[in-house]
Design an enzyme around this catalytic site. Sequence first.
Site, PDB file in Angstrom:
ATOM      1  N   GLY A  86       3.598   2.906 -13.728  1.00  0.00           N
ATOM      2  CA  GLY A  86       3.502   4.130 -12.960  1.00  0.00           C
ATOM      3  C   GLY A  86       3.722   3.860 -11.471  1.00  0.00           C
ATOM      4  O   GLY A  86       4.312   4.674 -10.764  1.00  0.00           O
ATOM      5  N   ALA A  87       3.251   2.690 -10.997  1.00  0.00           N
ATOM      6  CA  ALA A  87       3.325   2.413  -9.562  1.00  0.00           C
ATOM      7  C   ALA A  87       4.253   1.263  -9.188  1.00  0.00           C
ATOM      8  O   ALA A  87       4.670   1.161  -8.036  1.00  0.00           O
ATOM      9  CB  ALA A  87       1.917   2.137  -9.021  1.00  0.00           C
ATOM     10  N   GLU A 102       2.441 -10.415 -12.653  1.00  0.00           N
ATOM     11  CA  GLU A 102       2.692  -9.351 -13.627  1.00  0.00           C
ATOM     12  C   GLU A 102       4.068  -9.545 -14.278  1.00  0.00           C
ATOM     13  O   GLU A 102       4.204  -9.440 -15.498  1.00  0.00           O
ATOM     14  CB  GLU A 102       2.620  -7.995 -12.912  1.00  0.00           C
TER      15      GLU A 102
HETATM   16  N1  LIG Z   1       3.655   8.308 -23.896  1.00  0.00           N
HETATM   17  C1  LIG Z   1       3.723   8.085 -22.597  1.00  0.00           C
HETATM   18  C2  LIG Z   1       2.804   7.232 -21.972  1.00  0.00           C
HETATM   19  C3  LIG Z   1       2.926   7.057 -20.603  1.00  0.00           C
HETATM   20  N2  LIG Z   1       3.895   7.675 -19.908  1.00  0.00           N
HETATM   21  C4  LIG Z   1       4.064   7.477 -18.488  1.00  0.00           C
HETATM   22  O1  LIG Z   1       4.396   6.108 -18.293  1.00  0.00           O
HETATM   23  C5  LIG Z   1       3.855   5.667 -17.078  1.00  0.00           C
HETATM   24  C6  LIG Z   1       2.819   4.661 -17.323  1.00  0.00           C
HETATM   25  O2  LIG Z   1       3.361   3.536 -17.721  1.00  0.00           O
HETATM   26  P1  LIG Z   1       2.375   2.311 -17.847  1.00  0.00           P
HETATM   27  O3  LIG Z   1       3.210   1.168 -18.219  1.00  0.00           O
HETATM   28  O4  LIG Z   1       1.220   2.631 -18.664  1.00  0.00           O
HETATM   29  O5  LIG Z   1       1.931   2.182 -16.290  1.00  0.00           O
HETATM   30  P2  LIG Z   1       0.621   1.606 -15.671  1.00  0.00           P
HETATM   31  O6  LIG Z   1       0.339   0.333 -16.329  1.00  0.00           O
HETATM   32  O7  LIG Z   1      -0.466   2.605 -15.694  1.00  0.00           O
HETATM   33  O8  LIG Z   1       1.077   1.424 -14.165  1.00  0.00           O
HETATM   34  P3  LIG Z   1       1.327   0.076 -13.328  1.00  0.00           P
HETATM   35  O9  LIG Z   1       1.847  -0.930 -14.276  1.00  0.00           O
HETATM   36  O10 LIG Z   1       2.347   0.456 -12.307  1.00  0.00           O
HETATM   37  O11 LIG Z   1       0.024  -0.287 -12.716  1.00  0.00           O
HETATM   38  C7  LIG Z   1       3.108   6.813 -16.454  1.00  0.00           C
HETATM   39  O12 LIG Z   1       3.952   7.399 -15.526  1.00  0.00           O
HETATM   40  C8  LIG Z   1       2.842   7.722 -17.608  1.00  0.00           C
HETATM   41  O13 LIG Z   1       2.813   9.040 -17.181  1.00  0.00           O
HETATM   42  C9  LIG Z   1       4.791   8.482 -20.551  1.00  0.00           C
HETATM   43  O14 LIG Z   1       5.690   9.012 -19.905  1.00  0.00           O
HETATM   44  N3  LIG Z   1       4.693   8.692 -21.885  1.00  0.00           N
HETATM   45 CA   LIG Z   2       1.554  -1.633 -16.350  1.00  0.00          CA
END
Ligand SMILES: Nc1ccn([C@@H]2O[C@H](COP(=O)(O)OP(=O)(O)OP(=O)(O)O)[C@@H](O)[C@H]2O)c(=O)n1
Ligand SMILES: [Ca+2]
Length: 547
Positions: free
Chosen positions: A252-253, A211
Amino acid sequence: MRKKQKTAWKEILKWEKEAKMTSPPLGADDAIPLQSAAPAVTGTKPKMSTTRKILLILGFLSTLAAIALITVAVTQNQPLPKNIKYGIVLDAGSSHTNLYVYEWPAEKENDTGVVQQVEVCKVEGPGISGYSQTTEKAGPSLVQCLRQAEGVIPLKQHQETPVYLGATAGMRLLRLENKDAAEKVLSSVEKTLRSAPFNFQGARIISGQEEGAYGWITINYLLGNFKQSGWKKFLHSLKSVSETSGALDLGGASTQITFVPDEISSESPQNLLYFRLYGKDYRVYTHSFLCYGKDQALQQKLARDLQSTENSSLFDPCFHQGYQRTISVSNFFKNPCTSVEKKQFPFSQLHIEGEGNYEKCRRNIQNLFNKTDCPYSSCSFNGIYLPPLQGDFGAFSAFYFVMNFLNLTSDDPFTLDEVASAIKKFCARPWHEVKLQYHQIKEKYLSEYCFSGAYILSLLENGYEFTTENWKRIHFLGKIGSSDAGWTLGYMLNLTNMIPAEEPPAPPLSYGSYVGLMVLCSLVLVSVILLAWLLFHKPKCLQKGVV
Ligand SMILES: Nc1ccn([C@@H]2O[C@H](COP(=O)(O)OP(=O)(O)OP(=O)(O)O)[C@@H](O)[C@H]2O)c(=O)n1
Ligand SMILES: [Ca+2]
């Protein structure tokens, strides 16, 4: 002068007339050499005239040849009508899934920077790891976005279009918590993707290292940093280090940091990657912190706060004053990011109430970063090796979403102090006021921007030790050109072998320069012939003019 020239031409024509009249008709046997047929009265004139004739014909033919050459060059080498190829990648993140459609010209697929995003579709509902209780629903959740992709890609190219799904930290956590459920979720999405009209190439959980690496490849590909042609190649050859940009990804994680350090020590080989791209070697540092994405970091923080709570209410400085949230304590500790903090509580629901205190929030968050033990020459946190930071960084995904919401992503970068005071000001605003102003933003996002802003500063300042000085080297970016910054493009480029190890042989000249050069050469050719004609067989008028 003009008159004299006219007279000369008149004489030539006159002689030609006479020659025609005095010459016997040319037969096979009695053909007479043209020169001997000329009457003696005109002296050297007939000889000159024949040469001129030949030169005239030659000049005319060279002009024709030059025109033909240019026409052939222009038509023959005209770029063929674009043959576009497509590729689909699904980013199955912890908080949601995004489907990306990329396109590129088939004949240029090994060039840098030619692949671009043409469509993004946000899948409705939670990320696929959110279907752990109803695994059979994970696949069908993707159908709507797959239909959208069908509309973007021409029908006749559906079958040849590769489709990949990569799942990130949410699925890594689910695999740790419940392997069986994670496998079922993946089978469900695989079934759906196989039933789509595209060329299914796999659905898998990618590692944190992948990643980080693919995110780094994406942004450097889009920024044109791998380009090794023209001036850039020359400049690169002058510098010992390659000018690439580091990548900071906040999900998010999990969160990833990836960059090319100045010096590489071999003390933590698991953090080092070696690439050869477009004929150049790259030694890249990367690390992915599971549970340090912004959602899981909040869960970790709450789990710690809970340890010191006697009753079912908790005041939280990272939420706005007046904000309230209730969470279920039993579900809370099922998550591998919080399970270490698990203990028995005499209540099943926890009530959180916001305080809106930025400084207190920062101190609170700081506890998530263990800076005490470092078995290496330098560390970020939790005993993880981190070489000295180097160069510029592109910070994307939630780094960008949060900073963009807080209006802190302008081209003229804000200082670290300015960013901190803007977040402090935002955290201090009462919830009812924030909610009123940003009523169009999802409450889940809005309520957490104060925490997220503080968390981003803690991660960058305390975790990675960015300082007031190198803070300005962080660029918060959502897109580069038309493409989102993220790991998906780099993943596809790698799996479709679109980034070669060696620089692909390229024609030394671009199409434009080639045609230009052809035109120039032809003009020079014609001019030289005309000049030669003028010099060696100067028309009488010119000779007189010179004398
Ligand atoms: N306009 C936005 C879109 C998303 N988020 C937040 O940004 C985080 C998600 O980021 P993202 O990069 O989309 O994470 P994921 O890909 O879902 O998670 P990971 O990469 O850890 O698997 C989440 O906490 C979501 O609530 C935010 O605050 N505002
Ligand atoms: Ca992501």
